[in-house]
Design a protein around this motif. Sequence first.
Motif, PDB file in Angstrom:
ATOM      1  N   SER A 271       0.975  -1.092   0.184  1.00  0.00           N
ATOM      2  CA  SER A 271       0.087  -0.085   0.063  1.00  0.00           C
ATOM      3  C   SER A 271       0.848   1.290  -0.066  1.00  0.00           C
ATOM      4  O   SER A 271       1.711   1.368   0.553  1.00  0.00           O
ATOM      5  CB  SER A 271      -0.924  -0.024   1.344  1.00  0.00           C
ATOM      6  N   GLY A 272       0.574   2.306  -0.854  1.00  0.00           N
ATOM      7  CA  GLY A 272       1.341   3.532  -0.598  1.00  0.00           C
ATOM      8  C   GLY A 272       0.974   4.225   0.518  1.00  0.00           C
ATOM      9  O   GLY A 272       2.139   4.890   1.161  1.00  0.00           O
ATOM     10  N   HIS A 273       0.020   4.080   1.321  1.00  0.00           N
ATOM     11  CA  HIS A 273      -0.251   4.830   2.697  1.00  0.00           C
ATOM     12  C   HIS A 273       0.593   4.164   3.644  1.00  0.00           C
ATOM     13  O   HIS A 273       0.818   5.058   4.681  1.00  0.00           O
ATOM     14  CB  HIS A 273      -1.485   4.965   2.939  1.00  0.00           C
ATOM     15  N   LYS A 274       1.212   3.073   3.434  1.00  0.00           N
ATOM     16  CA  LYS A 274       2.463   2.640   4.286  1.00  0.00           C
ATOM     17  C   LYS A 274       3.562   2.856   3.727  1.00  0.00           C
ATOM     18  O   LYS A 274       4.474   2.705   4.661  1.00  0.00           O
ATOM     19  CB  LYS A 274       1.980   1.303   4.754  1.00  0.00           C
ATOM     20  N   LEU A 275       3.926   3.382   2.486  1.00  0.00           N
ATOM     21  CA  LEU A 275       4.945   3.601   1.937  1.00  0.00           C
ATOM     22  C   LEU A 275       5.373   5.033   1.689  1.00  0.00           C
ATOM     23  O   LEU A 275       5.879   5.402   0.998  1.00  0.00           O
ATOM     24  CB  LEU A 275       5.327   2.764   0.583  1.00  0.00           C
ATOM     25  N   TYR A 276       4.779   5.862   2.847  1.00  0.00           N
ATOM     26  CA  TYR A 276       5.004   7.300   2.536  1.00  0.00           C
ATOM     27  C   TYR A 276       4.401   8.032   1.586  1.00  0.00           C
ATOM     28  O   TYR A 276       4.783   8.990   1.183  1.00  0.00           O
ATOM     29  CB  TYR A 276       6.587   7.603   2.850  1.00  0.00           C
ATOM     30  N   ALA A 277       3.374   7.518   0.988  1.00  0.00           N
ATOM     31  CA  ALA A 277       2.540   7.962  -0.264  1.00  0.00           C
ATOM     32  C   ALA A 277       1.173   7.835  -0.059  1.00  0.00           C
ATOM     33  O   ALA A 277       0.563   7.014  -0.939  1.00  0.00           O
ATOM     34  CB  ALA A 277       3.181   7.397  -1.600  1.00  0.00           C
ATOM     35  N   PRO A 278       0.507   8.582   1.016  1.00  0.00           N
ATOM     36  CA  PRO A 278      -0.899   8.191   1.222  1.00  0.00           C
ATOM     37  C   PRO A 278      -1.889   9.196   0.196  1.00  0.00           C
ATOM     38  O   PRO A 278      -2.398   9.935   0.836  1.00  0.00           O
ATOM     39  CB  PRO A 278      -1.064   8.819   2.722  1.00  0.00           C
ATOM     40  N   TYR A 279      -1.647   8.512  -0.798  1.00  0.00           N
ATOM     41  CA  TYR A 279      -2.732   9.233  -1.975  1.00  0.00           C
ATOM     42  C   TYR A 279      -3.566   8.216  -2.550  1.00  0.00           C
ATOM     43  O   TYR A 279      -4.132   8.501  -3.775  1.00  0.00           O
ATOM     44  CB  TYR A 279      -1.825   9.832  -2.946  1.00  0.00           C
ATOM     45  N   GLY A 280      -3.805   7.251  -1.814  1.00  0.00           N
ATOM     46  CA  GLY A 280      -4.889   6.425  -2.342  1.00  0.00           C
ATOM     47  C   GLY A 280      -4.475   5.383  -3.446  1.00  0.00           C
ATOM     48  O   GLY A 280      -5.512   4.565  -3.752  1.00  0.00           O
ATOM     49  N   ALA A 281      -3.337   4.983  -3.273  1.00  0.00           N
ATOM     50  CA  ALA A 281      -2.842   4.011  -4.353  1.00  0.00           C
ATOM     51  C   ALA A 281      -1.883   2.870  -3.722  1.00  0.00           C
ATOM     52  O   ALA A 281      -1.296   2.961  -2.989  1.00  0.00           O
ATOM     53  CB  ALA A 281      -2.020   4.541  -5.447  1.00  0.00           C
ATOM     54  N   GLY A 282      -1.929   1.574  -4.407  1.00  0.00           N
ATOM     55  CA  GLY A 282      -1.458   0.433  -3.748  1.00  0.00           C
ATOM     56  C   GLY A 282      -1.239  -0.327  -5.248  1.00  0.00           C
ATOM     57  O   GLY A 282      -1.735   0.055  -6.252  1.00  0.00           O
ATOM     58  N   VAL A 283      -0.363  -1.335  -4.939  1.00  0.00           N
ATOM     59  CA  VAL A 283      -0.153  -2.407  -6.459  1.00  0.00           C
ATOM     60  C   VAL A 283      -0.144  -3.844  -5.874  1.00  0.00           C
ATOM     61  O   VAL A 283       0.061  -4.356  -4.757  1.00  0.00           O
ATOM     62  CB  VAL A 283       1.288  -1.982  -6.818  1.00  0.00           C
ATOM     63  N   LEU A 284      -0.526  -4.630  -6.882  1.00  0.00           N
ATOM     64  CA  LEU A 284      -0.472  -5.965  -6.967  1.00  0.00           C
ATOM     65  C   LEU A 284       0.543  -6.319  -8.093  1.00  0.00           C
ATOM     66  O   LEU A 284       0.119  -5.768  -9.459  1.00  0.00           O
ATOM     67  CB  LEU A 284      -1.634  -6.860  -7.084  1.00  0.00           C
ATOM     68  N   VAL A 285       1.572  -6.849  -7.959  1.00  0.00           N
ATOM     69  CA  VAL A 285       2.935  -7.229  -8.900  1.00  0.00           C
ATOM     70  C   VAL A 285       3.040  -8.585  -8.759  1.00  0.00           C
ATOM     71  O   VAL A 285       3.072  -9.023  -7.813  1.00  0.00           O
ATOM     72  CB  VAL A 285       4.145  -6.424  -8.511  1.00  0.00           C
TER      73      VAL A 285
END
Length: 431
Positions: A213-227
């Motif tokens: 999740s972006g919000h746990k990676l210092y990017a709390p703007y509503g995006a995450g990824v499945l790679v």
Amino acid sequence: MTSFLLPVVGGDLRVPLVTGGTVPYANLDIAASAPALGSVAERVTQFLPYYSSVHRGAGHASAVSTAALAAARRTVAEFVGARHDDVVQLVRNTTDGFNLLAAAVPGEVVTLDVEHHANLLPWHRAAGVRRTVTGRATLAATLEAVEAELARRPAALLAVTGASNVTGEVLPLDALVGLAHRHGARIAVDGAQLVPHRRVDIAALGVDYLAFSGHKLYAPYGAGVLVGRPDWLADAAPYLAGGGAVRSVSLDDVAWAEPPARHEAGTPNVVGAVALAAACEALGSLAETTQLRHEAALRDRLRDGLACLPGVRVLGLWPGETDLLGLATFTVEDRPAPLVAQYLSAEHGVGVRHGRFCAHPLLDRLTGGAMAVRASVGLGTSSGDVDRLLDGLAQLVSTGPRWTYDDEHLPAPDPRPLPTWAGGERARVGG
């Protein structure tokens, strides 16, 4: 004194105390949601004038937005060491990523009981069956139990956390990858806690899917990824039906696109993707040893300090057997967790998390279902933040709170003002 490693938005925030005045905010709730890095916020500000439609817009701003979205996928893929044919699927968060994967997995799934709900609940809805392995007293015995379950009956997927959000213990992914592949299963890793703290190379490790999740990676703007690998995602029905997920549509038929577009119907969160990529760039530019030293110093200060406090118990699964992230979850004898958390905030300006951390089966095992308190550190944490927590807890266990708290453990009265734009009323917390 250990200073912060990278500046974060809100690093200079001051918060009110019930006793009057304000203090610098000691944010020790990083494991729940990390603040935005200053460089991430700057990138978002730089991008916003160009924000526009993607893929089909002819204007210059659309061209910039389309390029930025594609570049964000490449940056994320590079950051996690993705294979050349892996798909970077934009999602909202780790939970969203695992729900998407659950709709695609072609068989049974094996998990551990230490998992966050993001990696437990989606498999209830999957086409296959979830089988859960209860952790054993030692890590070696737990790995043996996982292997026995995989050998007992074929599974399509082993889904595990990279690091516990409750105990901070890092699981041995190399061993788990070997177990899964040896028994014909793929492996999916919940990287929500691991990725912000440790470098992950999924190609080198052999991990098939990674979600974070972006919000746990210092990017709390509503995006995450499945790679991860494309074939299951290509064979699955679209996660959402709508524009952007198709090649062509008639009144009687539809030709769906290939991943990632297949599972990203609707207008994508380009701002979130740009922010997430900026965070990956920032963390990727740090020397790994620098981040590890910073976190280890704070982690040891936190855990050693807690160990010295009478009546404080730090939760753990396999003490001394694994690497530990910079977090500690603990209970305080005769003090309910909500009271401890409210007291630290109200009287010391320290933010922590209390509850069962969306890991109810694990808390059932470790505390009999009782709530606990979690303190967690990150790139913007200083040793002074940790010391303020420890000093506050020392006062609590020796003399108790100075303020009064009601039956729900909330300060009574609570004179601390909220910003008017926040609605003016304090919301209830916990869970």
